[in-house]
Design a protein around this motif. Sequence first.
Motif, PDB file in Angstrom:
ATOM      1  N   GLU A  23       0.881  -1.586  -0.271  1.00 23.08           N
ATOM      2  CA  GLU A  23      -0.281   0.012   0.416  1.00 23.08           C
ATOM      3  C   GLU A  23       0.450   1.160  -0.077  1.00 23.08           C
ATOM      4  OE1 GLU A  23      -2.837   1.232  -0.288  1.00 23.08           O
ATOM      5  OE2 GLU A  23      -3.681  -1.516  -0.708  1.00 23.08           O
ATOM      6  N   LEU A  24       1.766   1.319   0.812  1.00 22.94           N
ATOM      7  CA  LEU A  24       2.435   2.285   0.660  1.00 22.94           C
ATOM      8  C   LEU A  24       3.506   3.053  -0.642  1.00 22.94           C
ATOM      9  CD1 LEU A  24       4.570   2.122   4.050  1.00 22.94           C
ATOM     10  CD2 LEU A  24       2.269   3.348   3.814  1.00 22.94           C
ATOM     11  N   ILE A  93       2.264  -4.259   9.475  1.00 21.02           N
ATOM     12  CA  ILE A  93       0.910  -3.824  10.473  1.00 21.02           C
ATOM     13  C   ILE A  93       0.905  -5.474  11.966  1.00 21.02           C
ATOM     14  CG2 ILE A  93      -1.895  -4.535  10.491  1.00 21.02           C
ATOM     15  CD1 ILE A  93      -1.276  -3.328   7.874  1.00 21.02           C
ATOM     16  N   ASN A  94       0.854  -5.178  13.076  1.00 19.04           N
ATOM     17  CA  ASN A  94       1.059  -5.992  13.817  1.00 19.04           C
ATOM     18  C   ASN A  94      -0.133  -6.673  13.782  1.00 19.04           C
ATOM     19  OD1 ASN A  94       2.450  -6.907  16.534  1.00 19.04           O
ATOM     20  ND2 ASN A  94       0.656  -6.358  17.311  1.00 19.04           N
ATOM     21  N   GLU A  95       0.129  -8.592  14.135  1.00 26.49           N
ATOM     22  CA  GLU A  95      -1.079  -9.437  13.808  1.00 26.49           C
ATOM     23  C   GLU A  95      -2.174  -9.357  15.087  1.00 26.49           C
ATOM     24  OE1 GLU A  95       1.336 -12.675  13.071  1.00 26.49           O
ATOM     25  OE2 GLU A  95       1.902 -11.851  11.033  1.00 26.49           O
ATOM     26  N   GLY A  96      -2.001  -8.435  15.955  1.00 25.06           N
ATOM     27  CA  GLY A  96      -2.339  -8.377  17.093  1.00 25.06           C
ATOM     28  C   GLY A  96      -3.332  -6.639  17.408  1.00 25.06           C
ATOM     29  N   PRO A  97      -3.869  -6.420  18.131  1.00 22.95           N
ATOM     30  CA  PRO A  97      -4.094  -5.470  18.892  1.00 22.95           C
ATOM     31  C   PRO A  97      -3.070  -5.212  20.072  1.00 22.95           C
ATOM     32  CG  PRO A  97      -5.642  -6.434  20.399  1.00 22.95           C
ATOM     33  CD  PRO A  97      -5.073  -7.456  19.405  1.00 22.95           C
ATOM     34  N   PHE A 125       0.739   0.555  13.518  1.00 21.50           N
ATOM     35  CA  PHE A 125      -0.545  -0.111  13.208  1.00 21.50           C
ATOM     36  C   PHE A 125      -0.268  -1.593  13.425  1.00 21.50           C
ATOM     37  CE2 PHE A 125       0.330   2.733   9.660  1.00 21.50           C
ATOM     38  CZ  PHE A 125      -0.270   3.838   9.650  1.00 21.50           C
ATOM     39  N   SER A 126      -2.070  -2.051  13.856  1.00 22.20           N
ATOM     40  CA  SER A 126      -1.951  -3.485  15.112  1.00 22.20           C
ATOM     41  C   SER A 126      -3.556  -3.685  14.707  1.00 22.20           C
ATOM     42  CB  SER A 126      -1.884  -2.685  16.347  1.00 22.20           C
ATOM     43  OG  SER A 126      -1.147  -2.545  16.659  1.00 22.20           O
ATOM     44  N   ALA A 127      -3.887  -4.834  14.300  1.00 24.21           N
ATOM     45  CA  ALA A 127      -4.001  -5.168  13.452  1.00 24.21           C
ATOM     46  C   ALA A 127      -5.769  -5.979  15.100  1.00 24.21           C
ATOM     47  CB  ALA A 127      -4.363  -6.706  12.349  1.00 24.21           C
ATOM     48  N   ALA A 142      -5.147   1.449   6.651  1.00 23.00           N
ATOM     49  CA  ALA A 142      -3.485   2.805   7.130  1.00 23.00           C
ATOM     50  C   ALA A 142      -3.272   3.183   6.545  1.00 23.00           C
ATOM     51  CB  ALA A 142      -2.817   1.071   7.043  1.00 23.00           C
ATOM     52  N   LYS A 143      -3.354   2.882   5.328  1.00 20.93           N
ATOM     53  CA  LYS A 143      -3.087   3.615   4.514  1.00 20.93           C
ATOM     54  C   LYS A 143      -3.567   5.442   4.139  1.00 20.93           C
ATOM     55  CE  LYS A 143      -3.140   4.463  -0.982  1.00 20.93           C
ATOM     56  NZ  LYS A 143      -3.191   3.968  -2.326  1.00 20.93           N
TER      57      LYS A 143
END
Length: 202
Positions: A23-24, A93-97, A125-127, A142-143
């Motif tokens: 995306e970036l 992006i992290n795999e957890g919050p 960024f975390s998901a 995130a973008k």
Amino acid sequence: MPVFLLTNDDGYFSEGIRSLREELKSLGRVITVAPDRNLSGVGHSLTFSMPLRIRRIDEDFWTVIGGTPADCVHLGYYVMLEGKKPDMVCSGINEGPNLGEDITYSGTVSGAMEGRILGIPSVAFSAFGGESKNFSEIAKVAKRVVIEVLEKGIPEDTYLNVNIPDLPQDQIKGFLITKQGRRAYKEKVLKLLDPGKKPLYW
């Protein structure tokens, strides 16, 4: 064209960093420098006790053998970018919050913190959601945050810790800025025995 320095704590092979990188790349140049293994919970540590090695994965994409996320930010800035500041450091992006006290343990958040210490606008960024996350959709959200930061900036000595739910983009109605909360943990230390009947702890 903006230049981004991208890192994470889940390792260079994680789906989260690869989705965010793609995306970036639609916005500018992305220098990716990530650990060679999963370092969740490593916190804001730098490596002083051993030398580090860098291995090239792809164009503008390296992994640091034995390095932490903070090490990766330093090497990206001082080695790959030769001390020229990128427009932004992105971590994840992290795999957890990363919520509440998580941020003190999080290598993802520490990647953004290190960028800010170096004087660079930085976002972690975390998901959060189920076990199987749609990182390509999360990266699109995130973008949107990255574009907002590029256009409006963020205050000096501030970095952002962004948690994105695993939802279709059209279901995310906006963003809310809040303060760090508290998180109640119910963790246990397990005492086990190795084959020689000596104790070990998990």
